[in-house]
Design a protein around this motif. Structure first.
Motif, PDB file in Angstrom:
ATOM      1  N   ARG A   1       4.372  -7.634  -1.956  1.00  0.00           N
ATOM      2  CA  ARG A   1       4.281  -6.350  -1.692  1.00  0.00           C
ATOM      3  C   ARG A   1       3.187  -5.853  -2.407  1.00  0.00           C
ATOM      4  N   ARG A   2       2.600  -6.376  -3.715  1.00  0.00           N
ATOM      5  CA  ARG A   2       1.536  -6.022  -4.247  1.00  0.00           C
ATOM      6  C   ARG A   2       0.445  -6.548  -3.635  1.00  0.00           C
TER       7      ARG A   2
ATOM      8  N   GLY B   1       0.183  -6.866  -0.172  1.00  0.00           N
ATOM      9  CA  GLY B   1       0.176  -5.964   0.828  1.00  0.00           C
ATOM     10  C   GLY B   1      -0.444  -4.557   0.554  1.00  0.00           C
ATOM     11  N   GLN B   2      -0.090  -4.178  -0.747  1.00  0.00           N
ATOM     12  CA  GLN B   2      -0.596  -2.921  -1.223  1.00  0.00           C
ATOM     13  C   GLN B   2      -2.123  -2.890  -1.565  1.00  0.00           C
TER      14      GLN B   2
ATOM     15  N   LYS C   1      -2.857  -4.384  -4.316  1.00  0.00           N
ATOM     16  CA  LYS C   1      -3.059  -4.492  -5.955  1.00  0.00           C
ATOM     17  C   LYS C   1      -3.112  -5.755  -6.573  1.00  0.00           C
TER      18      LYS C   1
ATOM     19  N   SER D   1       7.944  -8.522   3.338  1.00  0.00           N
ATOM     20  CA  SER D   1       7.495  -7.535   2.136  1.00  0.00           C
ATOM     21  C   SER D   1       5.943  -7.021   2.252  1.00  0.00           C
ATOM     22  N   ASN D   2       5.010  -8.009   2.526  1.00  0.00           N
ATOM     23  CA  ASN D   2       3.722  -7.693   3.001  1.00  0.00           C
ATOM     24  C   ASN D   2       3.583  -6.592   3.752  1.00  0.00           C
TER      25      ASN D   2
ATOM     26  N   GLY E   1       4.533  -3.438   2.412  1.00  0.00           N
ATOM     27  CA  GLY E   1       3.496  -3.063   1.434  1.00  0.00           C
ATOM     28  C   GLY E   1       2.305  -2.192   1.930  1.00  0.00           C
ATOM     29  N   ARG E   2       2.188  -2.639   3.335  1.00  0.00           N
ATOM     30  CA  ARG E   2       1.026  -2.080   4.098  1.00  0.00           C
ATOM     31  C   ARG E   2       1.330  -0.699   4.979  1.00  0.00           C
ATOM     32  N   GLY E   3       2.593  -0.203   4.801  1.00  0.00           N
ATOM     33  CA  GLY E   3       3.162   0.943   5.143  1.00  0.00           C
ATOM     34  C   GLY E   3       3.250   0.673   6.629  1.00  0.00           C
TER      35      GLY E   3
ATOM     36  N   LYS F   1      11.898   0.674  -2.174  1.00  0.00           N
ATOM     37  CA  LYS F   1      10.857   0.465  -2.905  1.00  0.00           C
ATOM     38  C   LYS F   1      11.124  -0.863  -3.829  1.00  0.00           C
TER      39      LYS F   1
END
Length: 449
Positions: free
Chosen positions: A73-74, A76-77, A79, A304-305, A308-310, A448
């Motif tokens: 997730r991070r 993909g975001q 971060k 999850s990725n 994370g990219r929306g 989330k």
């Protein structure tokens, strides 16, 4: 269709996991084949104790899966700087947990086996195996954290060589220690356990070497790029977030493998021959499931990725592509089993009676294999969205039904072992159906992590 979720991207993520699983299962096949030539008791005990070890190990693996979901997730975001902190906190938890698991395997398990197993021979051999195998849990949990990191950031190629290292070391030492070749002592089932411990240690060393030697573009090592192995002061918020995602997966994994272990306890009560048949068939089944399980493992990170990219709208098309690829593999493998059943079983035993007795159960799992990619990918996707609590609820529900059916078929109806294995079909149908209902009715896009 985004490039990150294309067929080629799914395959790039999944094929190293497939190769990794192949290496792991080759080890299991060799263990089973070698122990099958020691005795039926060793064969049954090796399978039973090995499954017990895996069931306990899967608690730690569940934490690693939760960590993988957070890392993906991070990633993909975007971060990147926060990923190293997640990895280091994964090790903080697993180091302490490894001590607890070691003590449990060494001192509590013999008491449980003495009560639970009806065969004294199987009991003694199982305890002998776990007394040695328990030491491997420390290396195994180191490997869990590394695997969570590399799969979470999509660098799955490392899994190929790490598992090749494990497989080669394990197979060579199996041959030397089980039978006493090349001047080594003849240890039987204890040799299989010691070979596994040493191979896990070699795998840990390989992961450490790879993390420091291999950087993207040849410029930075993975340790530098993602800032892990710094071991900062533990942060309650980071650990709390990891536990929030991971604890349901830990219990889910334990319940899943624990349910399978209880299945084998029921089979063990049917006699040493049904247990030997089930161990042979389980080994074959795990090999046949390799592609489906690889896609299942990749699904956690891919979903999850994507979120994370929306791009939540891309999740369902992604799942259709993953399931289609996994199903294609399962059809081919199921066909091969149907055409060459004798040859496959003879890898594990040269006992003609045992080969013939195993054929009906093998036919059952060749059918179950077709359901695996559908049910398991849908189920993994629930955790990939971040709703690991729901995945735990579905797993508990399904395993309870599975065990009730197993007990009813084996103890009440007194069916033969191949018909008791019908419960595998029950498990997959219920799990897949409940997972599909979740995606059609729940508000999963807002979860989330």
């Amino acid at each position: 269709m985004s490039a990150e979720n294309s067929y080629s991207a799914i395959w790039k993520m999944s094929y190293p996991i497939i190769i990794g699983y192949m290496a792991q299962n080759i080890v299991y096949v060799v263990d089973t084949a070698f122990l099958g030539r020691v005795s039926e008791v060793a064969l049954g005990a090796g399978g039973l104790a090995g499954l017990y070890y895996i069931a306990v190990f899967m608690l730690g693996m569940g934490f690693g899966t939760g960590s993988q979901i957070v890392i993906a997730r991070r990633h993909g975001q975007g971060k990147i700087a926060s990923i190293g902190k997640v990895v280091d906190h994964t090790w903080y938890f697993l180091a302490g947990f490894a001590v607890v698991v070691f003590l449990f395997l060494r001192y509590a398990t013999p008491l449980f086996f003495e009560y639970a197993l009806s065969s004294d021979g199987v009991n003694q051999a199982s305890v002998e195996y776990l007394d040695i195998r328990a030491y491997g849990i420390f290396f195994a949990f180191i490997n869990v954290a590394f695997r969570a990191f590399f799969v979470g950031v999509g660098k799955t190629q490392v899994l190929i060589w790490s598992t090749v290292v494990m497989a080669v070391v394990n197979i060579v030492l199996d041959y030397a220690l089980i039978f006493g070749h090349w001047g080594f002592p003849e240890m039987g089932i204890g040799g299989a356990a010691l070979a596994s411990v040493i191979s896990e240690a070699f795998t840990s060393m390989y992961f450490v070497w790879y993390a420091f030697r291999r950087g993207e573009g040849g410029k930075l090592t993975f340790v530098q790029q993602y800032s892990f192995l710094k071991f900062p002061k533990p942060e309650i918020d980071t650990l709390k977030n990891l536990l929030n995602v991971s604890i349901p997966v830990m219990f889910q994994n334990f319940i899943s493998l624990g349910g399978w272990f209880l299945f084998y306890l029921i089979i063990e009560g049917m006699g040493e021959r049904p247990l030997a048949i089930s161990n042979i068939v389980r080994s074959i089944y795990l090999i046949l499931m390799i592609p489906a399980l690889a896609f299942y493992s990749a699904t956690y990170s891919l979903v999850s990725n994507t979120m994370g990219r929306g791009e939540s709208r891309e999740v369902k098309p992604l799942l259709k592509r993953i399931i289609g690829m996994g199903f294609l593999f399962s059809v081919v493998l199921s066909f091969l089993v149907s055409v060459f059943p004798h040859s496959i079983i003879e890898i594990y035993t040269n006992d003609t009676g045992l080969v013939l007795a195993s054929l009906p159960t093998l036919r059952v799992i060749s059918v179950a294999l077709l359901l695996v990619p559908i049910s398991m990918v849908l189920f993994a996707a629930i955790s990939g969205t971040g709703n690991t609590r729901m995945s735990l609820v579905l797993e508990v529900t399904t395993v309870l039904i599975y065990l009730v059916c197993t007990y009813y078929f084996a103890k009440i109806l007194v069916w033969p072992v191949e018909q008791v294995w019908y419960t595998e079909l029950v498990y997959l149908i219920i799990l897949g159906t409940l997972s599909l209902v979740y995606f059609k009715t729940a508000n999963w896009k807002s979860v989330k992590v």
